[in-house]
Scaffold this active site. Structure first.
Site, PDB file in Angstrom:
ATOM      1  N   ARG A  14       0.850  -1.199   0.000  1.00 45.85           N
ATOM      2  CA  ARG A  14       0.000   0.000   0.000  1.00 45.85           C
ATOM      3  C   ARG A  14       0.887   1.252   0.000  1.00 45.85           C
ATOM      4  O   ARG A  14       2.115   1.158   0.034  1.00 45.85           O
ATOM      5  CB  ARG A  14      -0.910   0.007   1.231  1.00 45.85           C
ATOM      6  CG  ARG A  14      -0.169   0.003   2.551  1.00 45.85           C
ATOM      7  CD  ARG A  14      -1.117   0.152   3.733  1.00 45.85           C
ATOM      8  NE  ARG A  14      -0.376   0.328   4.966  1.00 45.85           N
ATOM      9  CZ  ARG A  14      -0.059  -0.658   5.797  1.00 45.85           C
ATOM     10  NH1 ARG A  14      -0.424  -1.899   5.513  1.00 45.85           N
ATOM     11  NH2 ARG A  14       0.620  -0.412   6.893  1.00 45.85           N
ATOM     12  N   ASN A  84      11.687   0.715   1.243  1.00 47.52           N
ATOM     13  CA  ASN A  84      10.564   1.614   1.541  1.00 47.52           C
ATOM     14  C   ASN A  84       9.833   1.270   2.838  1.00 47.52           C
ATOM     15  O   ASN A  84       9.322   2.164   3.516  1.00 47.52           O
ATOM     16  CB  ASN A  84       9.580   1.578   0.360  1.00 47.52           C
ATOM     17  CG  ASN A  84       8.251   2.204   0.723  1.00 47.52           C
ATOM     18  OD1 ASN A  84       8.106   3.422   0.771  1.00 47.52           O
ATOM     19  ND2 ASN A  84       7.257   1.357   1.020  1.00 47.52           N
ATOM     20  N   TYR A 149      11.606   8.475  15.420  1.00 45.48           N
ATOM     21  CA  TYR A 149      11.410   8.338  13.968  1.00 45.48           C
ATOM     22  C   TYR A 149      12.468   9.158  13.228  1.00 45.48           C
ATOM     23  O   TYR A 149      13.109   8.648  12.299  1.00 45.48           O
ATOM     24  CB  TYR A 149      10.001   8.817  13.613  1.00 45.48           C
ATOM     25  CG  TYR A 149       9.654   8.724  12.144  1.00 45.48           C
ATOM     26  CD1 TYR A 149       9.448   7.493  11.528  1.00 45.48           C
ATOM     27  CD2 TYR A 149       9.514   9.877  11.366  1.00 45.48           C
ATOM     28  CE1 TYR A 149       9.105   7.405  10.177  1.00 45.48           C
ATOM     29  CE2 TYR A 149       9.172   9.802  10.021  1.00 45.48           C
ATOM     30  CZ  TYR A 149       8.969   8.563   9.434  1.00 45.48           C
ATOM     31  OH  TYR A 149       8.634   8.483   8.098  1.00 45.48           O
ATOM     32  N   THR A 152      15.835   7.393  13.307  1.00 46.42           N
ATOM     33  CA  THR A 152      15.950   6.191  12.465  1.00 46.42           C
ATOM     34  C   THR A 152      16.031   6.561  10.992  1.00 46.42           C
ATOM     35  O   THR A 152      16.641   5.856  10.202  1.00 46.42           O
ATOM     36  CB  THR A 152      14.783   5.210  12.683  1.00 46.42           C
ATOM     37  OG1 THR A 152      13.546   5.841  12.321  1.00 46.42           O
ATOM     38  CG2 THR A 152      14.715   4.728  14.119  1.00 46.42           C
ATOM     39  N   LYS A 153      15.405   7.677  10.617  1.00 46.72           N
ATOM     40  CA  LYS A 153      15.426   8.084   9.205  1.00 46.72           C
ATOM     41  C   LYS A 153      16.697   8.861   8.870  1.00 46.72           C
ATOM     42  O   LYS A 153      17.220   8.741   7.760  1.00 46.72           O
ATOM     43  CB  LYS A 153      14.182   8.920   8.887  1.00 46.72           C
ATOM     44  CG  LYS A 153      12.887   8.108   8.879  1.00 46.72           C
ATOM     45  CD  LYS A 153      12.911   7.048   7.791  1.00 46.72           C
ATOM     46  CE  LYS A 153      11.581   6.370   7.588  1.00 46.72           C
ATOM     47  NZ  LYS A 153      11.564   5.417   6.477  1.00 46.72           N
TER      48      LYS A 153
END
Ligand SMILES: NC(=O)c1ccc[n+]([C@@H]2O[C@H](COP(=O)([O-])OP(=O)(O)OC[C@H]3O[C@@H](n4cnc5c(N)ncnc54)[C@H](OP(=O)(O)O)[C@@H]3O)[C@@H](O)[C@H]2O)c1
Length: 246
Positions: A14, A84, A149, A152-153
């Site tokens: 998705r 992704n 977040y 981690t990115k």
């Protein structure tokens, strides 16, 4: 040696991953889907004309290596790897839970590294490879109340630059796209959680006053993996409707 066009897109049941997979399939790539939900994988495979799918929870021990072995045993090599699959957590630092620290580090940071490690030898052997990581604008500029977040990115930025150097003479490029808010389930859940900002409040903060469409990410991936983009490597590209500009 002429390379083929086999592309693995993680988290392609998705959202952004499904758009990337659809656009690559429309452009002649043999797309291999990945996710945890087999029913959705079968539906997406039919819908976009992918050649195959693999089911794996990338937070599980050994899952990345098993996924890579599965793909390489069946197809011999891989040309395009799109990292992704990812998850988002909105929480201030003192309320961030242990289970989320473990999950996001594993899924958003460790899995891309492990998959790259597993696929690079076959890319090196064919002197061709395209690696695209999906980071986040939160990693590029930092997002308040999403420190885990963002951390981690942002790790993907260092990974991208270091690997671009390491693999520069092997015909392999490595880039990261940092999307701003994209119109997907992840965004819908985040905006409706009641904890952070609503969709309207977020849109008010975006210079273009809109969410990115998942196909905009897919089209940038299409360019990055093309032969035309062979000189583009080690870059972290913000695709964010102006959000990172100020
Ligand atoms: N949406 C945004 O605004 C936005 C902005 C910046 C960056 N991003 C990044 O873009 C990527 C895709 O986001 P999205 O909005 O499309 O998210 P999404 O709609 O929540 O889709 C996430 C995908 O990742 C897969 N996935 C989740 N957990 C997994 C796990 N443990 N193991 C394997 N696969 C897993 C899901 O598949 P199953 O559930 O079927 O397993 C799904 O296909 C993520 O890395 C996200 O951080 C999104």
């Amino acid at each position: 040696m002429k390379h083929s066009n086999k592309a693995l897109v993680t988290g392609s049941t998705r959202g952004i991953g499904a758009s990337i997979a659809k656009i690559l399939a429309q452009n002649g790539y043999d797309v291999i889907l990945h996710g945890r939900d087999e029913k959705k994988l079968i539906e997406t495979k039919e819908k976009i004309g992918a050649i195959d799918y693999f089911c794996a929870d990338l937070t599980c021990r050994g899952a990345c290596e098993a996924l890579a072995t599965g793909v390489l045993d069946k197809y011999g090599s891989l040309d395009v790897l799109v990292n992704n699959a990812g998850a988002y957590v909105w929480a201030n630092v003192e309320k961030t839970e242990d289970k989320d620290i473990e999950k996001l580090l594993k899924l958003n940071t460790e899995a891309p590294f492990r998959l790259i490690r597993a696929f690079v030898p076959s890319m090196k052997a064919q002197k061709f490879g395209r690696i695209v990581n999906i980071g986040s604008i939160s990693g590029a500029v930092g997002e308040g109340n999403a420190a885990l977040y963002s951390m981690t990115k942002s790790a993907l930025s260092g990974l991208t630059k270091a690997l671009a150097l390491e693999l520069a003479c092997d015909g392999i490029t490595v880039n990261t796209i940092n999307p701003g808010w994209v119109d997907t389930e992840l965004t819908e859940t985040a905006c409706n959680s009641g904890d952070g900002f609503s969709a309207d409040e977020n849109i008010d903060m975006i210079p273009q006053r809109r969410f990115i469409h998942p196909d905009e990410v897919g089209n940038l991936v299409k360019y990055l993996v093309s032969d035309e983009a062979k000189g583009l490597t080690g870059q972290n590209i913000n695709l964010c409707a102006g959000l990172s500009v100020g």
